[in-house]
Motif scaffolding. Sequence first.
Motif, PDB file in Angstrom:
ATOM      1  N   THR A   1       0.806  -1.211   0.000  1.00  0.00           N
ATOM      2  CA  THR A   1       0.000   0.000   0.000  1.00  0.00           C
ATOM      3  C   THR A   1       0.841   1.264   0.000  1.00  0.00           C
ATOM      4  OG1 THR A   1      -0.115  -0.103   2.417  1.00  0.00           O
ATOM      5  CG2 THR A   1      -1.925  -1.093   1.185  1.00  0.00           C
TER       6      THR A   1
ATOM      7  N   GLN B   1       3.453   4.245  -1.194  1.00  0.00           N
ATOM      8  CA  GLN B   1       3.484   4.928  -2.480  1.00  0.00           C
ATOM      9  C   GLN B   1       4.551   4.366  -3.402  1.00  0.00           C
ATOM     10  OE1 GLN B   1       4.221   9.130  -2.185  1.00  0.00           O
ATOM     11  NE2 GLN B   1       3.340   9.559  -4.168  1.00  0.00           N
TER      12      GLN B   1
ATOM     13  N   SER C   1       3.097   1.152  -4.702  1.00  0.00           N
ATOM     14  CA  SER C   1       1.870   1.267  -5.479  1.00  0.00           C
ATOM     15  C   SER C   1       2.115   1.879  -6.848  1.00  0.00           C
ATOM     16  CB  SER C   1       0.836   2.102  -4.721  1.00  0.00           C
ATOM     17  OG  SER C   1       1.302   3.417  -4.499  1.00  0.00           O
ATOM     18  N   THR C   2       3.197   2.658  -7.016  1.00  0.00           N
ATOM     19  CA  THR C   2       3.491   3.234  -8.330  1.00  0.00           C
ATOM     20  C   THR C   2       4.271   2.275  -9.220  1.00  0.00           C
ATOM     21  OG1 THR C   2       5.449   4.283  -7.365  1.00  0.00           O
ATOM     22  CG2 THR C   2       3.451   5.621  -7.523  1.00  0.00           C
TER      23      THR C   2
ATOM     24  N   ARG D   1      -1.347   0.067  -7.526  1.00  0.00           N
ATOM     25  CA  ARG D   1      -2.404   0.883  -6.925  1.00  0.00           C
ATOM     26  C   ARG D   1      -3.733   0.766  -7.672  1.00  0.00           C
ATOM     27  NH1 ARG D   1       0.176   6.784  -8.467  1.00  0.00           N
ATOM     28  NH2 ARG D   1      -0.025   6.649 -10.738  1.00  0.00           N
ATOM     29  N   SER D   2      -3.703   0.237  -8.887  1.00  0.00           N
ATOM     30  CA  SER D   2      -4.938   0.094  -9.661  1.00  0.00           C
ATOM     31  C   SER D   2      -5.617  -1.251  -9.444  1.00  0.00           C
ATOM     32  CB  SER D   2      -4.635   0.268 -11.157  1.00  0.00           C
ATOM     33  OG  SER D   2      -3.838  -0.804 -11.642  1.00  0.00           O
TER      34      SER D   2
ATOM     35  N   ARG E   1      -4.181  -7.486  -5.002  1.00  0.00           N
ATOM     36  CA  ARG E   1      -3.045  -6.978  -4.219  1.00  0.00           C
ATOM     37  C   ARG E   1      -2.515  -8.043  -3.276  1.00  0.00           C
ATOM     38  NH1 ARG E   1      -3.480  -0.661  -2.406  1.00  0.00           N
ATOM     39  NH2 ARG E   1      -4.130   0.212  -4.410  1.00  0.00           N
TER      40      ARG E   1
ATOM     41  N   GLN F   1       9.069   6.047  -9.422  1.00  0.00           N
ATOM     42  CA  GLN F   1       8.026   6.590  -8.556  1.00  0.00           C
ATOM     43  C   GLN F   1       7.784   8.071  -8.841  1.00  0.00           C
ATOM     44  OE1 GLN F   1       8.948   6.296  -4.380  1.00  0.00           O
ATOM     45  NE2 GLN F   1       7.492   7.888  -3.836  1.00  0.00           N
TER      46      GLN F   1
ATOM     47  N   ASP G   1       4.331   9.583 -10.386  1.00  0.00           N
ATOM     48  CA  ASP G   1       3.579  10.397  -9.431  1.00  0.00           C
ATOM     49  C   ASP G   1       4.303  11.735  -9.295  1.00  0.00           C
ATOM     50  OD1 ASP G   1       1.722  11.193  -7.585  1.00  0.00           O
ATOM     51  OD2 ASP G   1       2.707  10.212  -5.895  1.00  0.00           O
TER      52      ASP G   1
END
Length: 398
Positions: A3, A5, A8-9, A55-56, A62, A245, A249
């Motif tokens: 989870t 960042q 998740s990227t 993240r999608s 997941r 990352q 983002d």
Amino acid sequence: MLTSQSCSTATVREALEFSAILRQDRSISKSDKIAYVDKIIGLLELGDLQDALVRSLGVEQRKRVTIGVELAAKPNLLLFLDEPTSGLDSQSAYNIIRFLKKLCHAGQAIICTIHQPSSALIQQFDMILALNPGGNTFYFGPVGENGSDVIKYFADRGVQCPPNKNVAEFILETAAKGGKRNDGKRLNWNEEWLKSQEAKAVKDEIQRIKAERSRIEPPTTATQHEFASPVGLQCTELTKRLFTQYWRDPSYLYGKLFTSVIIGIFNGFTFWQLGYTVQDMQDRMFTSFLIVLIPPTIVNAVVPKFYQNRALWEARELPSRIYGWVAFCTANVIAEIPVAIVGAAIYWALWYWPTGLPGDASTSGYVFLMTMLFVSFIFSHLCIYLTKTLQFLFQASW
């Protein structure tokens, strides 16, 4: 689950490859590690999702990726999972257990805790270990077809499982309420287990394994390493992940560039085309001094970002021995350098020429170099290297 960042990227494949490259033994070639990732993707049926961002994905997907990240490390003995079905609906939970069963058939030993399994889920397990509220074993053995082995064990001791009863619920209720023999004597399940033939069989199996392993010659002593991969590889892979990352983002980078643009425009056009009077000379000094507005703003952006990455590292990646402090600090500093250079160049262009400062190559070049060094000064990283918490840093700054 994944989870954070930085995770998740990443895409599914990138997350698995990062784990495999840094967590598998350094003696294994990179091509073999990638080939093993391909095998894991096939086992977990993630082929259609391997290029999707983590993240999608949905909750079930997941969880599959999280399991895959641990499998990519190629555990030698077994894989431990803590309640892999929590938070899932019945169909998703069954799919996760089905994937685990598939991994078992591929040769991976798995131990996992499970919370309130359904009848369909409990049938997927080969053996179960049941502990009473005191933490003592009262059953450890095979499940059997439709829970036949479990039902027989308790039936032999006078406790019958109702027809069509979920075996898992029956075990939990029996552990909580206890039971009585036909003669009315209350059962002590801990003692019943210790006296049972099943317990004796488990002890015999343990002794057999110990005797078998004792006959194996110990491996030759090899150099021990704290981390599976060398520091150089850690720095390279982590730097690549941070650049990815930031690229996917970019709001953090836009914020830093926005600071350079606004302060550059404000400073440059406030002191438009200065002359050489006494007042203009004072303004020249003041416009050069205003560059000090940039570092505090950048520090306020860098510090929370760094702490976010450090929290992930301390909570999950350091205990897993993926990479160390040297690689973590090195990668974070390197990832900051390109945007710092671009931001310094933008600020210098928007400030230096509008103010009418000397345009000869030696002067403008020297000022550009000093601006570059000042704006890209990594003082913010030095601060957070020396402080333990974000709250302490802000209190100290005040």
